[in-house]
Design a protein around this motif. Structure first.
Motif, PDB file in Angstrom:
ATOM      1  N   PHE A  70      11.326 -59.239  10.705  1.00 47.14           N
ATOM      2  CA  PHE A  70      10.896 -59.314   9.269  1.00 47.14           C
ATOM      3  C   PHE A  70       9.338 -59.466   8.651  1.00 47.14           C
ATOM      4  O   PHE A  70       8.722 -58.993   8.036  1.00 47.14           O
ATOM      5  N   SER A  71       9.366 -60.926   9.221  1.00 47.84           N
ATOM      6  CA  SER A  71       7.927 -61.661   8.902  1.00 47.84           C
ATOM      7  C   SER A  71       6.774 -60.798   9.704  1.00 47.84           C
ATOM      8  O   SER A  71       5.645 -60.439   9.149  1.00 47.84           O
ATOM      9  N   THR A  72       7.078 -60.221  10.831  1.00 51.03           N
ATOM     10  CA  THR A  72       5.988 -59.236  11.623  1.00 51.03           C
ATOM     11  C   THR A  72       5.643 -58.205  10.839  1.00 51.03           C
ATOM     12  O   THR A  72       4.575 -57.566  10.605  1.00 51.03           O
ATOM     13  N   LEU A  73       6.815 -57.604  10.336  1.00 51.22           N
ATOM     14  CA  LEU A  73       6.736 -56.337   9.585  1.00 51.22           C
ATOM     15  C   LEU A  73       6.077 -56.529   8.303  1.00 51.22           C
ATOM     16  O   LEU A  73       5.252 -55.644   7.741  1.00 51.22           O
ATOM     17  N   VAL A  74       6.305 -57.628   7.488  1.00 51.51           N
ATOM     18  CA  VAL A  74       5.658 -57.988   6.275  1.00 51.51           C
ATOM     19  C   VAL A  74       4.328 -58.368   6.545  1.00 51.51           C
ATOM     20  O   VAL A  74       3.636 -57.928   5.601  1.00 51.51           O
ATOM     21  N   ARG A  75       3.951 -58.962   7.463  1.00 51.29           N
ATOM     22  CA  ARG A  75       2.371 -58.992   7.558  1.00 51.29           C
ATOM     23  C   ARG A  75       1.847 -57.747   7.898  1.00 51.29           C
ATOM     24  O   ARG A  75       0.485 -57.577   7.305  1.00 51.29           O
ATOM     25  N   LEU A  76       2.077 -56.996   8.647  1.00 49.69           N
ATOM     26  CA  LEU A  76       1.498 -55.625   8.941  1.00 49.69           C
ATOM     27  C   LEU A  76       1.445 -54.685   7.420  1.00 49.69           C
ATOM     28  O   LEU A  76       0.407 -54.355   7.349  1.00 49.69           O
ATOM     29  N   SER A  77       2.672 -54.808   6.809  1.00 50.56           N
ATOM     30  CA  SER A  77       2.671 -53.943   5.482  1.00 50.56           C
ATOM     31  C   SER A  77       1.507 -54.670   4.550  1.00 50.56           C
ATOM     32  O   SER A  77       0.814 -53.830   3.797  1.00 50.56           O
ATOM     33  N   ASP A  78       1.779 -55.855   4.583  1.00 47.48           N
ATOM     34  CA  ASP A  78       0.572 -56.453   3.566  1.00 47.48           C
ATOM     35  C   ASP A  78      -0.837 -56.167   4.084  1.00 47.48           C
ATOM     36  O   ASP A  78      -1.684 -56.033   3.193  1.00 47.48           O
ATOM     37  N   ARG A  79      -1.122 -56.120   5.378  1.00 46.77           N
ATOM     38  CA  ARG A  79      -2.447 -55.680   5.702  1.00 46.77           C
ATOM     39  C   ARG A  79      -2.667 -54.168   5.314  1.00 46.77           C
ATOM     40  O   ARG A  79      -3.988 -53.979   4.860  1.00 46.77           O
ATOM     41  N   VAL A  80      -1.723 -53.420   5.263  1.00 51.87           N
ATOM     42  CA  VAL A  80      -1.938 -51.879   5.082  1.00 51.87           C
ATOM     43  C   VAL A  80      -2.246 -51.777   3.546  1.00 51.87           C
ATOM     44  O   VAL A  80      -3.048 -51.002   3.039  1.00 51.87           O
ATOM     45  N   PHE A  81      -1.106 -52.518   2.818  1.00 51.51           N
ATOM     46  CA  PHE A  81      -1.344 -52.311   1.452  1.00 51.51           C
ATOM     47  C   PHE A  81      -2.595 -52.958   0.983  1.00 51.51           C
ATOM     48  O   PHE A  81      -3.140 -52.560  -0.123  1.00 51.51           O
ATOM     49  N   ASP A  82      -2.999 -54.014   1.447  1.00 43.63           N
ATOM     50  CA  ASP A  82      -4.601 -54.422   1.046  1.00 43.63           C
ATOM     51  C   ASP A  82      -5.544 -53.541   1.190  1.00 43.63           C
ATOM     52  O   ASP A  82      -6.421 -53.531   0.520  1.00 43.63           O
ATOM     53  N   LEU A  83      -5.443 -52.975   2.506  1.00 40.37           N
ATOM     54  CA  LEU A  83      -6.483 -51.713   2.775  1.00 40.37           C
ATOM     55  C   LEU A  83      -6.366 -50.695   1.646  1.00 40.37           C
ATOM     56  O   LEU A  83      -7.416 -50.238   1.240  1.00 40.37           O
ATOM     57  N   ILE A  84      -5.108 -50.290   1.364  1.00 38.08           N
ATOM     58  CA  ILE A  84      -5.183 -49.383   0.247  1.00 38.08           C
ATOM     59  C   ILE A  84      -5.548 -49.721  -1.044  1.00 38.08           C
ATOM     60  O   ILE A  84      -6.125 -49.010  -1.921  1.00 38.08           O
ATOM     61  N   VAL A  85      -5.211 -51.112  -1.210  1.00 40.78           N
ATOM     62  CA  VAL A  85      -5.942 -51.719  -2.691  1.00 40.78           C
ATOM     63  C   VAL A  85      -7.227 -51.616  -2.973  1.00 40.78           C
ATOM     64  O   VAL A  85      -7.829 -51.335  -3.946  1.00 40.78           O
ATOM     65  N   SER A  86      -8.003 -52.233  -1.790  1.00 38.86           N
ATOM     66  CA  SER A  86      -9.413 -52.231  -1.739  1.00 38.86           C
ATOM     67  C   SER A  86     -10.067 -50.864  -1.393  1.00 38.86           C
ATOM     68  O   SER A  86     -11.235 -50.876  -1.408  1.00 38.86           O
TER      69      SER A  86
END
Length: 89
Positions: A70-86
């Protein structure tokens, strides 16, 4: 979004899948080898002997390693969502 960012997202996704599935696959391999050696030594060729312990070990490993996955997938999704927001995607 350029090619480098796309390749980096794909690489991170593949690594997350490999890291997340690694513990379960390693335990399944180990239990399968132990059962195969046991069957070769004792000449017992029972089909349930191969499946039941392996399934039990996989479920136990999955229950134990679920927070890690779960923590591995959360880290990946956080990176992707940060790219989307930026606006990088």
């Amino acid at each position: 979004m350029d090619e480098i960012t796309t390749y980096e997202i794909i690489r991170q996704t593949i690594m997350a899948v490999l890291i997340g599935s690694g513990p379960v696959l390693i335990v399944a391999l180990g239990v399968g080898l132990v059962i195969a050696f046991f069957q070769a030594l004792t000449q017992i060729q029972e089909m349930t002997l191969t499946f039941v312990p392996k399934i039990a070990a996989i479920f136990l490993t999955l229950a134990i390693s679920l927070p890690f996955v779960f923590s591995t997938l959360v880290r990946l999704s956080d990176r992707v969502f940060d790219l989307i927001v930026s606006g990088g995607v």
